[in-house]
Write an enzyme that holds these catalytic residues in place. Structure first.
Site, short mmCIF file in Angstrom:
data_model
loop_
_atom_site.label_atom_id
_atom_site.label_comp_id
_atom_site.label_asym_id
_atom_site.label_seq_id
_atom_site.Cartn_x
_atom_site.Cartn_y
_atom_site.Cartn_z
N ASN A 96 8.17 4.04 -6.27
CA ASN A 96 7.22 3.61 -7.30
C ASN A 96 6.03 4.57 -7.20
OD1 ASN A 96 5.35 2.42 -8.94
ND2 ASN A 96 5.10 0.57 -7.70
N GLY A 145 0.14 -0.18 0.65
CA GLY A 145 -0.83 0.90 0.72
C GLY A 145 -1.81 0.78 1.87
N GLY A 164 6.03 3.12 -2.29
CA GLY A 164 4.93 3.78 -3.00
C GLY A 164 4.66 5.15 -2.40
N HIS A 173 4.70 -6.34 -10.62
CA HIS A 173 4.13 -5.76 -9.40
C HIS A 173 2.79 -6.44 -9.13
CE1 HIS A 173 2.40 -2.96 -6.56
NE2 HIS A 173 3.62 -2.51 -6.34
N GLU A 193 0.05 -5.32 -8.26
CA GLU A 193 -1.11 -4.62 -8.87
C GLU A 193 -1.24 -5.00 -10.34
OE1 GLU A 193 0.09 -0.73 -7.62
OE2 GLU A 193 -0.36 -1.27 -5.54
N LYS A 228 3.51 4.80 -9.00
CA LYS A 228 2.23 4.24 -9.48
C LYS A 228 1.56 5.28 -10.39
CE LYS A 228 2.22 1.30 -5.46
NZ LYS A 228 1.51 0.52 -4.46
N SER A 230 4.29 -0.15 2.59
CA SER A 230 4.16 0.85 3.66
C SER A 230 5.51 1.26 4.27
CB SER A 230 3.18 0.39 4.74
OG SER A 230 1.89 0.19 4.18
N GLU A 251 7.24 -7.82 -1.71
CA GLU A 251 6.17 -6.92 -1.29
C GLU A 251 4.94 -7.74 -0.88
OE1 GLU A 251 6.73 -2.76 -3.24
OE2 GLU A 251 5.51 -4.00 -4.54
O1 LIG Z 1 3.56 -1.27 -3.85
C1 LIG Z 1 4.44 -0.64 -3.28
C2 LIG Z 1 5.67 -0.25 -3.99
O2 LIG Z 1 5.79 -0.89 -5.20
C3 LIG Z 1 4.28 -0.23 -1.86
O3 LIG Z 1 3.38 0.82 -1.81
P1 LIG Z 1 3.23 1.62 -0.43
O4 LIG Z 1 4.62 2.04 -0.02
O5 LIG Z 1 2.35 2.79 -0.76
O6 LIG Z 1 2.64 0.67 0.56
#
Ligand SMILES: O=C(CO)COP(=O)(O)O
Length: 252
Positions: A9, A173, A234, A95, A97, A11, A213, A167
């Protein structure tokens, strides 16, 4: 035996030239076998170009969101039929976010899941708890309620085709991964919830990813858990080398 499904992803990262270059460096190298499926979920403006570049390879291209309506007066939105028409195969839905910053709700997630299937897209439906919820021992109830709401009124065969990504919000992140045991406990719980609303056979088919992560250094341990069938990644999906390492982990 379920295959492993590993999705990057991106983002809101990369410029078109960087996205294209990523495909040049990875598309032909993603494993072509029944054990692992590789997906890149990219920003909307890159999708047409990436689908073109991924042609003839095993790499699939996904979107990070979509509207549930097919067309109409929804300024700034992108419909599932537009994505399908481009050759996109997957869409991330709900998601954390998007739930936090763009008012995505359980109800819109469910509408989007229905719309995805209507247009032949595979939804990657996200769920996850906050740190406060985890500390208050609310994780399992919260996840069950998100999953049930997201899958409401889908047919059993649609649910069998759904990808669910667990997640934990506190692990996204932050560099803080859930331990493989914590991740595994929730993924097992998700499979139980799916069994409760469908059947054991359907629950056994659903792909459940962990995200938060994930990186080459910790993916092996996560994928070794029997109810973790892949990862939604991510940061570590942005560089070709680590992306390919993640795919290799999926073939083990
Ligand atoms: O939100 C995520 C994937 O959709 C995870 O992000 P990270 O792998 O950067 O922690």
């Amino acid at each position: 035996m379920r295959k492993k499904v590993i999705a990057g992803n991106w983002k809101m990262n990369k410029m078109l030239s960087e996205a294209n270059q990523f495909l040049v460096e990875t598309a032909n190298k993603v494993p072509n076998n029944d054990h692992v499926e590789a997906i890149v979920c990219a920003p909307f403006p890159f999708l047409a170009s990436l689908v073109e570049k991924a042609k003839g390879t095993s790499l699939k291209i996904g979107a990070q969101n979509m509207h549930y309506e097919e067309k109409g007066a929804f300024t700034g939105e992108v419909s599932p039929s537009m994505l399908k028409d481009l050759g996109v195969s997957h869409a991330v839905i709900g998601h954390s976010e998007r739930r936090e910053y763009f008012a995505e709700t359980d109800e819109s997630v469910n509408k989007k899941a229905h719309a995805a299937f209507k247009h032949g897209l595979t939804p990657i439906i996200c769920c996850g708890e906050t740190l406060e919820q985890r500390e208050a021992n609310e994780t399992m109830n919260h996840i069950a309620s998100q999953v049930k709401a997201a899958l409401k009124d889908l047919s059993e065969s649609q649910i069998a085709e759904t990808i669910i990504a667990y997640e934990p919000i506190w692990a996204i992140g932050t560099g803080k991964t859930a331990s493989s045991e914590e991740a595994s406990d929730v993924c097992t719980h998700i499979r139980h919830v799916v069994k409760e609303i469908t059947s054991e056979a359907t629950a056994e088919k659903v792909i459940i990813q962990y995200g938060g992560s994930v990186k080459p250094a910790n993916i092996d341990e996560l994928l070794a858990q029997s109810d973790i069938d892949g990862a939604l990644v991510g940061g570590a999906s942005l560089e070709p080398e680590s992306f390919l390492q993640l795919m290799e982990a999926g073939t083990k």
